[in-house]
Design an enzyme around this catalytic site. Structure first.
Site, PDB file in Angstrom:
ATOM      1  CD  GLU B 223      -2.285  -1.230   2.922  1.00  0.00           C
ATOM      2  OE1 GLU B 223      -1.976  -0.318   3.727  1.00  0.00           O
ATOM      3  OE2 GLU B 223      -2.961  -2.207   3.243  1.00  0.00           O
ATOM      4  CE  LYS B 225       5.472   5.747   6.933  1.00  0.00           C
ATOM      5  NZ  LYS B 225       4.573   6.807   7.376  1.00  0.00           N
ATOM      6  NE  ARG B 230      -2.361   2.689  11.690  1.00  0.00           N
ATOM      7  CZ  ARG B 230      -1.530   1.773  12.164  1.00  0.00           C
ATOM      8  NH1 ARG B 230      -0.302   2.107  12.500  1.00  0.00           N
ATOM      9  NH2 ARG B 230      -1.929   0.522  12.306  1.00  0.00           N
ATOM     10  CD  GLU B 271      -1.857   7.761   7.463  1.00  0.00           C
ATOM     11  OE1 GLU B 271      -1.903   6.586   7.911  1.00  0.00           O
ATOM     12  OE2 GLU B 271      -0.858   8.493   7.569  1.00  0.00           O
ATOM     13  CE  LYS B 398       8.456   3.380  10.316  1.00  0.00           C
ATOM     14  NZ  LYS B 398       7.892   4.170  11.403  1.00  0.00           N
TER      15      LYS B 398
END
Lengths: 339, 534
Positions: B223, B225, B230, B271, B398
């Protein structure tokens, strides 16, 4: 009646150190000089290679142990309370209470009197005679702990904390970081006074100066080298080593070493944390803040010159006492005060 | 208070996690109630004394300590609590008030009464006690104990699994009488967190070379970032909705457009971003919303928020966290199609797309193109990963895109705080303007080895030309290569620019200051970290 010569006309800081013009000598020169007067044996004050050196017998013994033949061309010993004439200056020596042999240099010229104290402290030290205040026109002071946050506790209480930890952790070796000259021997004497009779283990870098102290009549009790000792002998033992050894691979030979440091800097928690010290002991050979300010009053000097350390705060506080104060900004001294 | 002070002192000096854990377990086992509960609250950021602010402590210090000596000492020590604790003039014999008495009194105190209360306690404490008191009231103990470590110690004390503590944690209140009763074997397990409660979030590790070697792109979901914050969305099925930030704080009130109109019970992870048409605007725009607890209608219209979901923890009553990521993702998509699509929430919630990649080359290409999407890089999540609170190893990664670089000149230096309080480690850098003036572009901390930090510190001390309080002005001679994630317009800097996340990548001892970058070069990078959001 003679005219009094203002001290700044005959003694001044230079890149090489504090220079006394009418006697043509330097005090604690940072580069080799023709004539050096040395306050004490720490490496940032007593350097090798001077042509002639005037210092106490204790300081000269330390310099010989450290530098051998490079200690100086001619070495002249002088006792506390004695003085000599150099050029147009009378040069006297008085105890500074810092380490073995440490002295204040008392300079008289042209009707004025300047005391260069070197490093000093005011509390009892079983390894050297106590500081003796000398009244003067100008008092030249260190400022290693020249901030009001530095108040050293009673050293016997700090030693009791060390012994308490040794008692609670009998399987671990307590590795105490100490400066090789002064702090090492003082901590040993304080341990002996607190009743610790067992052999104390010392890192090789400390052994020679311990011998110098023994020869000067400071009994240190049974000392053993770490090299060659069995791990089982070191469990529950007190081991002294230079501060750098705390983080060094050298300490890996010790069983579960518990990092201890004996230093005035340990007053600041973050400093202790930064150095990975688990048990900080606040034991210092330098005057703390109240001792610095108290000494200015004891010597009753109208003028204070501040050499190395935290000058700004000390200059400010001396001003609040009604004294003229200025920073000399000598180079070549550790900001951390070295030992 | 004495035991609490001893605990903090021992924790800050304990060299390793294991030693800290032993200290905590011992404390929870032997300290009396309710003091051990208040200690736990202090260690897990569960205490807040709105009546006391750091500025009030500074003012209080000024009533007893010469201001010049205080400023010089604070500059040296680098920690307000420790500075005041050491400088506070001693008044005699130490008498420690119990921790709970201090907490109770202060919690009820009015702001104007707090300084006198603090002064009264400090007069009767020793310096260690004063330090602990000031740490307690200002929050942020910084003794190297995470909330997770404190919970691990609780679990060890009670002989239970730490996940059991996490499950009930957010329903508990200091001083945690029910929790300690249960752990001591004297009471029942406190109830699990309700539908609207916060669940510990799962966090990712930064991808390193060893991870790359061990990880196959075929085993992970990919996905973007996103560069927002968050959040965890929780709806109880009766119309009540919560939006929890990372630490569990509820921030839904600041985003009314998102939390209305969700009817079904769910806990989802995603997010929070701002922008229209699901196009993320720069983080600075989101920051404007985050600064407002009750946003005006105009602000909402200017920077409307949306929620981009990527995981689901509960669907109705069903706890999905033990299921593999791939299954949860399918459940998330089903839930979205059934419960969001076509409802009023449709325009404010979407799903973070899954990206296609089967090789590291694909992934690298995607990551290089992330700026154009308005993303910071990629998230790689193992398809078989369960949802585990905390930062479990080997599950999520990440992979941020490479930073931008510029050569800038060191202008000002300040001592660091905490561990670095004896070093000059906070730096302000500048770049050259057309007219030859050097103007600041940002502050950067030093992120390198201790040896290099020490060398930089020596350079600063040797090249200081002036001082303003704690700030040293240095000769404009040293160039550092800064790495940063973007350049934004800023009215706070004279240059009109601000670097995002600047850090020192390299010290260019070799490079003459005149050859450092010019402001125009940075101008050219403005907005390059994302596509035009309009």
């Amino acid at each position: 009646m003679t005219m009094r010569m203002r001290p700044e006309t005959w003694i001044r800081p230079t890149p090489q150190g504090l220079y006394v013009e009418p006697g043509d000598f330097f005090i604690d020169p940072v580069r080799p000089a023709a004539r050096a007067v040395v306050t004490h044996g720490h490496a940032d004050h007593a350097r090798p290679g001077n042509e002639s050196v005037l210092a106490t017998a204790g300081t000269l013994a330390i310099m010989r142990a450290r530098y051998g033949a490079a200690a100086g061309g001619t070495l002249q010993a002088i006792g506390y309370g004695q003085s000599v004439r150099i050029g147009d200056v009378t040069v006297g020596f008085a105890p500074a209470g810092h380490v073995l042999g440490s002295a204040q240099i008392v300079l008289e010229h042209g009707g004025s009197r300047v005391v260069v104290s070197g490093d000093y402290k005011r509390r009892r030290d079983p390894t050297c005679p106590p500081f003796e205040p000398q009244s003067c026109d100008v008092f030249v002071t260190e400022a290693t702990f020249g901030l009001p946050v530095f108040v050293h506790p009673v050293d016997a209480d700090e030693i009791a904390r060390l012994l308490g930890s040794v008692h609670r952790n009998p399987e671990r070796a307590h590795l105490v970081g100490v400066y090789a000259l002064g702090k090492c021997q003082r901590v040993i004497r304080l341990l002996r006074e607190a009743g610790w009779d067992a052999p104390i283990f010392v890192h090789g870098a400390l052994a020679e100066l311990c011998a110098v102290y023994e020869q000067a009549g400071v009994a240190l009790g049974p000392l053993r080298a770490v090299a060659g000792a069995e791990p089982r002998d070191l469990a529950g033992a007190i081991v002294l080593a230079p501060p750098s050894a705390l983080a060094d691979r050298w300490s890996r030979r010790l069983p579960e070493p518990l990092a201890v440091a004996a230093s005035g800097w340990m007053r600041i928690r973050q400093r202790a944390r930064q150095r990975g010290v688990e048990l900080p002991l606040v034991i210092s050979d330098h005057a703390d803040w109240p001792e610095l300010l108290g000494t200015f009053a004891d010597v009753d000097a109208p003028e204070i010159w501040v050499t190395h350390g935290q000058e700004d705060a000390l200059v400010h506080a001396a001003g609040l006492q009604g004294r003229r104060a200025r920073a000399l900004r000598l180079i070549g001294r550790d900001e951390d005060g070295g030992p | 208070m004495k035991r609490f002070a001893q605990l903090l002192d021992a924790l800050i000096l304990a060299p390793a996690r294991g030693a800290k854990l032993r200290l905590l377990v011992d404390h929870f086992r032997s300290a009396p109630d309710p003091d051990r509960g208040w200690a736990l609250a202090a260690l897990t950021d569960g205490l807040d004394f709105p009546a006391v602010k750091p500025a009030a402590i500074r003012d209080l210090a000024a009533t007893r300590i010469d201001p010049v000596l205080f400023a010089l000492s604070y500059d040296y020590v680098g920690d307000l609590a420790e500075t005041v604790a050491l400088l506070w003039p001693p008044t005699g014999i130490a008498v420690h008030a119990p921790l709970h008495e201090i907490v109770d009194t202060l919690a009820r105190a009015r702001r104007q009464d707090a300084p006198a209360l603090l002064a009264g306690w400090m007069d009767r404490l020793d310096s260690d006690g004063r330090w602990a008191l000031l740490k307690l009231v200002t929050g942020g103990l910084r003794v190297g104990v995470s909330a997770r470590l404190a919970k691990t110690a609780l679990a060890e004390h009670g002989g239970v699994d730490v996940s059991a503590i996490e499950e009930i944690w957010h329903g508990l209140e200091p001083p945690y009488a029910a929790l300690f009763g249960w752990l001591d074997g004297q009471g029942p397990m406190p109830p699990k967190t309700g539908a609207l409660g916060f669940r510990p979030m799962m966090l990712a590790h930064a991808l390193d070379d060893a991870d790359r070697a061990a990880l196959s792109p075929r085993d992970v979901a990919v996905e973007w970032k996103w560069d927002g914050i968050r959040v965890q969305l929780a709806c109880d099925g009766t119309g009540a909705v919560r939006l929890h930030a990372r630490g569990g704080d509820e921030i839904g009130g600041a985003f009314p457009e998102i939390v209305t109109g969700l009817e079904h019970r769910v806990v989802a992870d995603g997010e929070l971003l701002v922008g229209t048409g699901f196009r993320p605007a720069p983080f600075a725009d989101l920051q404007q919303r985050l600064n407002r607890k009750a946003p005006s209608r105009a602000l909402i219209a200017r920077h409307p928020a949306f929620l981009r979901l990527y995981d689901i923890l509960f669907d109705g009553e069903e706890d999905l966290r033990a299921l593999p990521f791939a299954t949860r993702r399918a459940r998330l998509e089903t839930w979205f199609a059934q419960r969001v699509a076509g409802t009023p929430a449709d325009g404010r919630i979407d799903l973070s797309p899954r990206l296609d990649a089967t090789t590291w080359e694909d992934l690298a290409r995607l990551r290089d193109g992330s700026a154009a999407i308005g993303a910071e890089g990629l998230m790689l999540k193992r398809l078989d990963s369960a949802y585990v609170g905390g930062r479990p190893k080997g599950s999520w990664y990440k992979w941020k895109r490479d930073p931008m670089h510029a050569d800038a000149v060191l202008m000002y230096a300040q001592r660091g705080h905490g561990k670095r309080s004896s070093f000059y480690s906070d730096f302000t850098f500048g770049c050259w303007r057309e007219d030859g003036e050097l103007v600041p572009v940002g502050k950067a901390y030093f992120g390198f080895t201790d040896a290099e930090l020490a060398r930089l510190d020596r350079w600063v001390r040797a090249n200081a030309v002036d001082r303003f309080g704690p700030v040293l002005v240095v000769a404009r001679e040293l160039v550092c290569e800064l790495a940063f994630d973007g350049v934004q317009r800023s009215s706070r800097h004279k240059s009109g620019l601000a670097l995002r996340f600047p850090r020192i990548a390299r010290i260019r001892w070799d490079k003459p200051a005149a050859e450092a970058d010019r402001i125009d070069a940075l101008e050219g990078l403005v907005g390059r970290d994302r596509a035009d959001p309009r």
